[in-house]
Design an enzyme around this catalytic site. Structure first.
Site, PDB file in Angstrom:
ATOM      1  N   ASP A  74     -28.487   1.630  18.019  1.00 38.29           N
ATOM      2  CA  ASP A  74     -27.455   2.328  18.767  1.00 38.29           C
ATOM      3  C   ASP A  74     -26.136   1.943  18.122  1.00 38.29           C
ATOM      4  O   ASP A  74     -25.927   0.779  17.750  1.00 38.29           O
ATOM      5  CB  ASP A  74     -27.470   1.938  20.245  1.00 38.29           C
ATOM      6  CG  ASP A  74     -26.643   2.922  21.072  1.00 38.29           C
ATOM      7  OD1 ASP A  74     -26.661   4.128  20.758  1.00 38.29           O
ATOM      8  OD2 ASP A  74     -25.963   2.491  22.015  1.00 38.29           O
ATOM      9  N   ARG A 182     -24.171  -0.269   9.932  1.00 34.10           N
ATOM     10  CA  ARG A 182     -25.632  -0.107   9.935  1.00 34.10           C
ATOM     11  C   ARG A 182     -26.263  -0.907   8.788  1.00 34.10           C
ATOM     12  O   ARG A 182     -27.271  -1.576   8.971  1.00 34.10           O
ATOM     13  CB  ARG A 182     -25.997   1.384   9.825  1.00 34.10           C
ATOM     14  CG  ARG A 182     -27.457   1.678  10.131  1.00 34.10           C
ATOM     15  CD  ARG A 182     -27.723   3.163  10.339  1.00 34.10           C
ATOM     16  NE  ARG A 182     -27.003   3.676  11.481  1.00 34.10           N
ATOM     17  CZ  ARG A 182     -25.865   4.357  11.442  1.00 34.10           C
ATOM     18  NH1 ARG A 182     -25.320   4.657  10.278  1.00 34.10           N
ATOM     19  NH2 ARG A 182     -25.267   4.752  12.538  1.00 34.10           N
TER      20      ARG A 182
HETATM   21  P1  IMP Z   1     -26.121   7.047  18.310  1.00 35.74           P
HETATM   22  O1  IMP Z   1     -26.873   8.039  17.490  1.00 35.74           O
HETATM   23  O2  IMP Z   1     -26.432   7.053  19.761  1.00 35.74           O
HETATM   24  O3  IMP Z   1     -26.148   5.680  17.714  1.00 35.74           O
HETATM   25  O4  IMP Z   1     -24.610   7.572  18.311  1.00 35.74           O
HETATM   26  C1  IMP Z   1     -23.747   7.197  17.325  1.00 35.74           C
HETATM   27  C2  IMP Z   1     -22.413   7.906  17.462  1.00 35.74           C
HETATM   28  O5  IMP Z   1     -21.479   7.171  16.699  1.00 35.74           O
HETATM   29  C3  IMP Z   1     -22.445   9.317  16.892  1.00 35.74           C
HETATM   30  O6  IMP Z   1     -21.491  10.117  17.505  1.00 35.74           O
HETATM   31  C4  IMP Z   1     -22.067   9.094  15.442  1.00 35.74           C
HETATM   32  O7  IMP Z   1     -21.435  10.209  14.887  1.00 35.74           O
HETATM   33  C5  IMP Z   1     -21.123   7.892  15.540  1.00 35.74           C
HETATM   34  N1  IMP Z   1     -21.367   7.041  14.363  1.00 35.74           N
HETATM   35  C6  IMP Z   1     -22.222   5.994  14.269  1.00 35.74           C
HETATM   36  N2  IMP Z   1     -22.246   5.489  13.020  1.00 35.74           N
HETATM   37  C7  IMP Z   1     -21.382   6.248  12.315  1.00 35.74           C
HETATM   38  C8  IMP Z   1     -20.983   6.229  10.955  1.00 35.74           C
HETATM   39  O8  IMP Z   1     -21.446   5.454  10.119  1.00 35.74           O
HETATM   40  N3  IMP Z   1     -20.085   7.157  10.605  1.00 35.74           N
HETATM   41  C9  IMP Z   1     -19.559   8.056  11.471  1.00 35.74           C
HETATM   42  N4  IMP Z   1     -19.916   8.134  12.745  1.00 35.74           N
HETATM   43  C10 IMP Z   1     -20.817   7.225  13.180  1.00 35.74           C
END
Ligand code: IMP
Length: 203
Positions: A74, A182
């Site tokens: 997450d 990540r």
């Molecule tokens: P998850 O899929 O629930 O972890 O949501 C992650 C949220 O954070 C999404 O809106 C992604 O676009 C944003 N996010 C997470 N990691 C990145 C990244 O490396 N670059 C840009 N946005 C990210």
């Protein structure tokens, strides 16, 4: 290859599965995604209030359903001027990527660079079907830019500025993985993962 243990990555996104394979290259496992185990249609609700809780909820639930060791993550963006929001609600901040970026730029409109501090956070969780869990967190510090820049990456990358002045979306994938939240979380979980894979449950 067929006798290698399977490791499930809790995602239906082929790009994310590939990222995991690249960043954890060399592990003696056969990588599978939710599509490969018939769980693509199963949505696990992210009811936690922290990245840690949500990553564990997903990893444990899919590990039990698939009866396989499972990695889930997450992640999100914490903005200092917004008291750490959108945080675990980053994906739900607005309906589309473009709207999310526009909303964040608007929320910080007029704020000087020193008031635009932010960090990406990622918690990766590994769970086994019998309930063993390990987690690791990675962060990436930066600030929110004034306008989108760059063509790489996804999500908030075009408006996330690194200390060296580049937007995250200006980094090619390998360079991003080497420093990203990540990438860091996966590098930290790797030795724990190797240990768990080498010590299957005693029955
Ligand atoms: P998850 O899929 O629930 O972890 O949501 C992650 C949220 O954070 C999404 O809106 C992604 O676009 C944003 N996010 C997470 N990691 C990145 C990244 O490396 N670059 C840009 N946005 C990210």
């Amino acid at each position: 290859m067929a006798d290698l243990p399977r490791l499930l990555v809790a995602t239906t996104n082929a790009g994310k599965l590939r990222e995991y394979q690249d960043m954890l290259a060399g592990l003696p496992v056969r990588w599978v995604g939710l599509d490969d185990v018939g769980l693509a249609g199963v949505d696990v609700e992210e009811t936690g209030t922290t990245f840690w809780q949500n990553a564990l909820i997903k990893a444990l639930d899919y590990a039990r359903r698939a009866n396989l060791p499972t990695l889930a993550d997450d992640s999100g963006l914490e903005v200092d001027a917004l008291n750490g929001r959108p945080g675990v609600y980053t994906a739900r901040y607005a309906p589309t990527v473009a709207e999310r970026n526009a909303k964040l730029l608007k929320a910080l409109k007029g704020a000087p660079d020193e008031a635009r501090g932010a960090r990406f956070v990622c918690v990766t969780a590994l769970a086994t079907p019998d309930g063993l869990t390990v987690t690791a967190e990675g962060t990436l510090d930066g600030r929110i830019g004034h306008a989108p820049r760059g063509v790489h990456g996804f999500g908030y990358d075009p408006i996330f500025m690194l200390p060296d002045g580049r937007a995250l979306a200006e980094l090619p994938p390998d360079e991003k993985h080497a420093i990203s939240h990540r990438g860091r979380a996966l590098a930290r979980i790797r030795p724990l993962l190797e240990y768990v894979l080498a010590h299957p449950p005693m029955r």
